[in-house]
Design a protein around this motif. Sequence first.
Motif, PDB file in Angstrom:
ATOM      1  N   UNK A   1      27.189  52.271  46.649  1.00 18.49           N
ATOM      2  CA  UNK A   1      27.159  51.174  45.661  1.00 18.49           C
ATOM      3  C   UNK A   1      28.115  51.361  44.486  1.00 18.49           C
ATOM      4  N   UNK A   2      28.264  52.587  43.985  1.00 22.60           N
ATOM      5  CA  UNK A   2      29.130  52.805  42.829  1.00 22.60           C
ATOM      6  C   UNK A   2      30.596  52.624  43.226  1.00 22.60           C
ATOM      7  N   UNK A   3      30.979  53.229  44.343  1.00 21.73           N
ATOM      8  CA  UNK A   3      32.358  53.115  44.816  1.00 21.73           C
ATOM      9  C   UNK A   3      32.687  51.672  45.180  1.00 21.73           C
ATOM     10  N   UNK A   4      31.716  50.979  45.738  1.00 21.02           N
ATOM     11  CA  UNK A   4      31.911  49.573  46.093  1.00 21.02           C
ATOM     12  C   UNK A   4      32.202  48.732  44.849  1.00 21.02           C
ATOM     13  N   UNK A   5      31.447  48.948  43.779  1.00 25.16           N
ATOM     14  CA  UNK A   5      31.677  48.194  42.544  1.00 25.16           C
ATOM     15  C   UNK A   5      33.061  48.497  41.970  1.00 25.16           C
ATOM     16  N   UNK A   6      33.468  49.762  42.056  1.00 30.00           N
ATOM     17  CA  UNK A   6      34.794  50.133  41.555  1.00 30.00           C
ATOM     18  C   UNK A   6      35.897  49.395  42.321  1.00 30.00           C
ATOM     19  N   UNK A   7      35.867  49.486  43.651  1.00 30.47           N
ATOM     20  CA  UNK A   7      36.922  48.865  44.445  1.00 30.47           C
ATOM     21  C   UNK A   7      36.897  47.336  44.326  1.00 30.47           C
ATOM     22  N   UNK A   8      35.717  46.753  44.234  1.00 29.44           N
ATOM     23  CA  UNK A   8      35.627  45.303  44.079  1.00 29.44           C
ATOM     24  C   UNK A   8      36.349  44.848  42.815  1.00 29.44           C
ATOM     25  N   UNK A   9      36.126  45.579  41.728  1.00 33.12           N
ATOM     26  CA  UNK A   9      36.778  45.243  40.464  1.00 33.12           C
ATOM     27  C   UNK A   9      38.290  45.424  40.563  1.00 33.12           C
ATOM     28  N   UNK A  10      38.703  46.543  41.151  1.00 31.99           N
ATOM     29  CA  UNK A  10      40.138  46.824  41.211  1.00 31.99           C
ATOM     30  C   UNK A  10      40.870  45.808  42.085  1.00 31.99           C
ATOM     31  N   UNK A  11      40.252  45.393  43.196  1.00 39.46           N
ATOM     32  CA  UNK A  11      40.861  44.354  44.019  1.00 39.46           C
ATOM     33  C   UNK A  11      41.059  43.083  43.202  1.00 39.46           C
ATOM     34  N   UNK A  12      40.032  42.740  42.443  1.00 39.32           N
ATOM     35  CA  UNK A  12      40.075  41.513  41.640  1.00 39.32           C
ATOM     36  C   UNK A  12      41.176  41.583  40.591  1.00 39.32           C
ATOM     37  N   UNK A  13      41.370  42.752  40.002  1.00 43.11           N
ATOM     38  CA  UNK A  13      42.302  42.885  38.887  1.00 43.11           C
ATOM     39  C   UNK A  13      43.729  43.221  39.321  1.00 43.11           C
ATOM     40  N   UNK A  14      43.902  43.894  40.448  1.00 40.53           N
ATOM     41  CA  UNK A  14      45.214  44.399  40.822  1.00 40.53           C
ATOM     42  C   UNK A  14      45.968  43.475  41.751  1.00 40.53           C
ATOM     43  N   UNK A  15      45.304  42.982  42.788  1.00 40.40           N
ATOM     44  CA  UNK A  15      46.047  42.266  43.825  1.00 40.40           C
ATOM     45  C   UNK A  15      46.595  40.956  43.285  1.00 40.40           C
ATOM     46  N   UNK A  16      47.906  40.901  43.092  1.00 37.90           N
ATOM     47  CA  UNK A  16      48.533  39.698  42.526  1.00 37.90           C
ATOM     48  C   UNK A  16      48.309  38.496  43.432  1.00 37.90           C
ATOM     49  N   UNK A  17      48.362  38.722  44.739  1.00 43.19           N
ATOM     50  CA  UNK A  17      48.152  37.627  45.673  1.00 43.19           C
ATOM     51  C   UNK A  17      46.729  37.083  45.537  1.00 43.19           C
ATOM     52  N   UNK A  18      45.761  37.979  45.460  1.00 40.14           N
ATOM     53  CA  UNK A  18      44.373  37.551  45.315  1.00 40.14           C
ATOM     54  C   UNK A  18      44.196  36.747  44.022  1.00 40.14           C
ATOM     55  N   UNK A  19      44.813  37.180  42.933  1.00 42.71           N
ATOM     56  CA  UNK A  19      44.706  36.466  41.658  1.00 42.71           C
ATOM     57  C   UNK A  19      45.286  35.068  41.771  1.00 42.71           C
ATOM     58  N   UNK A  20      46.406  34.946  42.467  1.00 46.23           N
ATOM     59  CA  UNK A  20      47.035  33.641  42.627  1.00 46.23           C
ATOM     60  C   UNK A  20      46.171  32.716  43.473  1.00 46.23           C
ATOM     61  N   UNK A  21      45.572  33.273  44.533  1.00 44.75           N
ATOM     62  CA  UNK A  21      44.649  32.508  45.375  1.00 44.75           C
ATOM     63  C   UNK A  21      43.487  31.992  44.534  1.00 44.75           C
ATOM     64  N   UNK A  22      42.928  32.843  43.700  1.00 45.28           N
ATOM     65  CA  UNK A  22      41.772  32.459  42.891  1.00 45.28           C
ATOM     66  C   UNK A  22      42.119  31.323  41.931  1.00 45.28           C
ATOM     67  N   UNK A  23      43.329  31.331  41.380  1.00 46.69           N
ATOM     68  CA  UNK A  23      43.736  30.266  40.469  1.00 46.69           C
ATOM     69  C   UNK A  23      43.852  28.939  41.213  1.00 46.69           C
ATOM     70  N   UNK A  24      44.417  28.967  42.414  1.00 39.41           N
ATOM     71  CA  UNK A  24      44.521  27.742  43.212  1.00 39.41           C
ATOM     72  C   UNK A  24      43.141  27.195  43.547  1.00 39.41           C
ATOM     73  N   UNK A  25      42.234  28.078  43.966  1.00 43.62           N
ATOM     74  CA  UNK A  25      40.866  27.656  44.311  1.00 43.62           C
ATOM     75  C   UNK A  25      40.172  27.049  43.090  1.00 43.62           C
ATOM     76  N   UNK A  26      40.365  27.662  41.942  1.00 40.12           N
ATOM     77  CA  UNK A  26      39.743  27.145  40.710  1.00 40.12           C
ATOM     78  C   UNK A  26      40.192  25.713  40.432  1.00 40.12           C
TER      79      UNK A  26
END
Length: 355
Positions: free
Chosen positions: A237-262
């Motif tokens: 659970x702790x490692x999962x929370x860490x990686x979930x946050x880092x994916x959200x904050x680091x992956x530029x592609x993921x961030x761009x996808x999230x903005x389009x979805x919003x």
Amino acid sequence: MSQYSFYQIWILHAIKSYGVVPVNRLYRILTGNRTMSTLIGVTEDKTEVFFASLPHLKEAYYHQLLNEFFREGVLEENESKLVLLKEIPDFSLVTNGSYPVNYLMHPYSFVQLRDVTRLWVEWISYHRYEEKTYRPLIQNIWLQQLFKQWYIEEKATITPEWFSSVVDEFKTWADQQEAPVKGHWVGLFNGAKSTAALEDELVSLWEFTSVEDCNPLSRLVLMKWVSDVFEDSEKFPITYRWFSKMFEWISHETSSVQETVRLFEKGMKRIEIAHYRKLKESTINDHLLKYVLLTKEALYKRVEETKAAMAYKSLFENGQYPTYKEAKDQFEIEGKKMDFFLFRYYQIKALKERE
């Protein structure tokens, strides 16, 4: 398999996982062709681990390696498709997890994920032994700020028991791994080397004849860890929370996808989002479809409620699963134009329901 290089072994295992795979399609998968057809294809085949796994593989070198396999009688090419002729042993980095974690991290974001995780592990190590003043090995200011942001959000949960629990999670995962995976994983966090170990050290650890590119191999080791954590988040659970946050904050592609979805969920049309974001409409389509593909429970209510969508929904009813070409031909016979986005949307829904 010790007579082969890293690239050679990985290519052979990709072919083994597919069974039979077109020559050009395999190259697009390994280097990370991010079209929707490629993404959906690797999801259908459950071969996400190979997607974008060798981003720097040159096409000429790829064909050179295939030719060596042809001469040795390891592979044959039949109607532009690759067929494995010999049995090869399993390889510990070939994961079969259903969570498409490799999509979430663009290959060029791997270094950022690795290095911010180094900061995290280093901080855990020092604090376990009550050393609170030290100079971090990773001097990247932006990554240090990401770590600080995580710390501010998680500070209330961090207790002596927290430190014991996260170390137990590390040990649990490491104990499940084969020696090369475990050794390379430890190497990611035991010093300041950018590739975890010098090339000759990696060759010795894995028993390859050579390692053409250290970063993809290190990325596969890290992605093995991340994939296992996402597959069994209750165990980690702790490692999962860490990686979930880092994916959200680091992956530029993921961030761009999230903005389009919003913007889409606010009611903007796809063409309007494209103009607003100064992107192609095909890119906006890909963003919206990737979100549905990558998020297990995701759907777009406004799509489901439109009359135009019904024709596409019916294509996948009663267990039907047509290809894009089959559906397009059917639409053209009926004098209608195919909407790429709506077809792929319902194809992804059918694929997720089929699982």
